[in-house]
Write an enzyme that holds these catalytic residues in place. Structure first.
Site, short mmCIF file in Angstrom:
data_model
loop_
_atom_site.label_atom_id
_atom_site.label_comp_id
_atom_site.label_asym_id
_atom_site.label_seq_id
_atom_site.Cartn_x
_atom_site.Cartn_y
_atom_site.Cartn_z
N HIS A 57 42.59 33.15 41.33
CA HIS A 57 41.46 33.92 40.79
C HIS A 57 40.94 34.85 41.88
O HIS A 57 40.93 34.49 43.05
CB HIS A 57 40.33 32.98 40.35
CG HIS A 57 39.39 33.62 39.38
ND1 HIS A 57 38.34 34.41 39.78
CD2 HIS A 57 39.37 33.62 38.02
CE1 HIS A 57 37.70 34.84 38.71
NE2 HIS A 57 38.30 34.38 37.63
N ASP A 65 42.48 29.82 32.20
CA ASP A 65 43.62 30.00 31.29
C ASP A 65 44.65 28.89 31.35
O ASP A 65 45.58 28.87 30.55
CB ASP A 65 44.31 31.34 31.60
CG ASP A 65 43.41 32.51 31.24
OD1 ASP A 65 43.16 33.36 32.11
OD2 ASP A 65 42.93 32.54 30.10
#
Ligand code: SDX
Length: 393
Positions: A270, A327
């Site tokens: 991320h 996700d």
């Protein structure tokens, strides 16, 4: 203390804007919507209530919540024009392309909600978008599956009808309350995330004065990218590839660490979180609960958990601060609910709708907002004179 970010145009990661909506501490793995920890909202709130919170800044009273949900439920039907628009797409068109186009078509029907100085009209635009987006998404799926497009049944509830329209085996089907709650939480977890790629896109487009629907349509397009919202679809493909290849999970991880392979651990890493994404922790627990309650011990979940276990103990990932993001586990739940992988990113888009709307409203109501106009570092040729074609080598 409030997480306000200061401007520093000379710094490469210059803060794009000031916002009071979502606070993220990437190192500590903290996410708060209007000051409320995501863990508490996931436990006790709902997607629609969170949508109200993000746009209005405060949790609704019981009366405000009822009125808000009632207004949205009265608008989930879509005009036949949208059914014709959706049916004009090839059946194999990606539903994100259809959703982006259908939302961009909305101004044709709702031109009267462009007065951004009117709180009432801003709320109306918000209600219309939150109400109709799930129906448009469901119709896109039904189009791909050569299915008809039954009318909405708002009386069974917002999330329940989203499931009925999308994956219901027949018109009168009603989903199990546990499945409804699981999807409600998943949508809420995606509701906003500060200035991510798609939200920044919505702000950029809106800063030019584009209306809410066109701005959100651009955000949907940005989210479709596999590095962003498309990752939840890519995670399933990666897990299925590992399962079908018969290759040991540890062998796949070795391939990921060999940069020349180009393999990425989708659903990991991320730009901001350098710790466990707090949303991923909630989704992982939800995945276990939903799959167990549906009696679906999923071998892909086992592979996902094995991948996570290896990554969290491997220096390559630890040194790069690569942890599961939102996700990594979501697709496993969507698949168990009956959604095809092509619908995973549209579900992310529905989840993110309240955040895009709230961020657009915040920007449009900020008198200091100027049109987005980032600068660049020029790396091209220095000045030179034009050469007529006959003199070129
Ligand atoms: C979302 O911004 C948001 O808030 C987004 C989002 C939201 O809610 O809106 O949270 C939603 O988009 C989540 C991210 C979904 N994408 C994926 O899961 C795709 C896989 N992840 C990546 O491609 C990547 O991690 C990004 C795009 C998410 C972040 O990319 P960065 O910022 O370029 O990664 P980085 O600079 O932190 O990378 C550091 C190192 C690099 O290696 P070195 O050059 O230092 O040797 O880690 C490597 C990267 O190559 N790396 C990975 C990796 N992600 C980064 N290596 C293997 N697998 C990965 N997934």
């Amino acid at each position: 203390t409030t997480g306000m970010v200061t401007y520093d145009p000379g710094f490469m990661n210059t803060a794009a804007c000031r916002s009071a909506i979502t606070y993220i501490d990437g190192d500590a793995g903290i996410l708060r919507y209007r000051g409320y920890p995501i863990e508490q909202l996931a436990e006790s709130s709902s997607y629609l209530e969170t949508g109200y919170l993000l746009s209005h800044g405060e949790l609704p009273t019981a009366e405000e919540a009822l009125e808000w949900e009632d207004r949205i439920l009265r608008h989930t039907h879509v005009h036949d024009d949208y059914q014709r628009l959706i049916s004009s797409f090839p059946r194999e068109a990606h539903p994100m392309a259809i959703l982006s186009s259908a939302v961009a078509a909305m101004p044709g029907h709702y031109h009267e909600v462009f007065d951004i100085t009117s709180a009432e009209q801003m709320d109306l635009a918000t209600v219309l978008l939150l109400a109709k987006a799930p129906t448009l998404m469901a119709y896109a799926l039904r189009h791909a599956r050569h299915q008809d497009k039954p009318d909405v049944a708002p009386e069974i509830g917002y999330v329940a009808d989203m499931l009925r329209l999308s994956v219901g085996p027949h018109r009168r089907w009603e989903p199990d309350p546990a499945m409804v709650r699981a999807l409600d939480v998943l949508l809420l977890l995606h509701a906003d995330h500060e200035q991510n790629c798609s939200t920044s896109t919505v702000r950029n487009v809106g800063s030019a004065g584009a209306n809410l629907f066109l701005s959100v349509s651009a955000g949907i397009s940005a989210l479709a990218g596999p590095k962003h919202g498309g990752a939840n679809e890519a995670v399933l493909a990666m897990l299925e590839e590992i399962r079908d290849s018969g290759v040991a999970v540890s062998e796949f991880m070795t391939k990921v660490k060999d940069k020349s392979s180009g393999a990425r651990l989708m659903g990991f890493g991320h730009r901001v979180y350098k710790n466990y994404d707090p949303r991923a922790a909630i989704v992982k627990k939800l995945a276990d609960e939903v799959l167990s309650s549906m009696g679906k011990r999923d071998e892909l979940l086992d592979i996902a958990m094995e991948l996570e276990g290896i990554a969290l103990a491997d220096d390559y990932f630890v040194e790069r601060k690569l942890y599961p993001n939102v996700d990594f586990y979501t697709g496993l739940i969507y698949r168990a609910m009956g959604f095809p992988t092509s619908m995973f990113t549209p579900l992310f888009a529905i989840g993110r709708m309240p955040g895009w709307i709230a961020q657009w409203r915040e920007m449009m109501q900020d008198p200091s907002t100027k049109i987005a106009r980032p600068r660049q570092v020029y790396t091209g040729p220095l000045e030179r004179d034009f050469v007529p074609v006959q003199d070129r080598p």
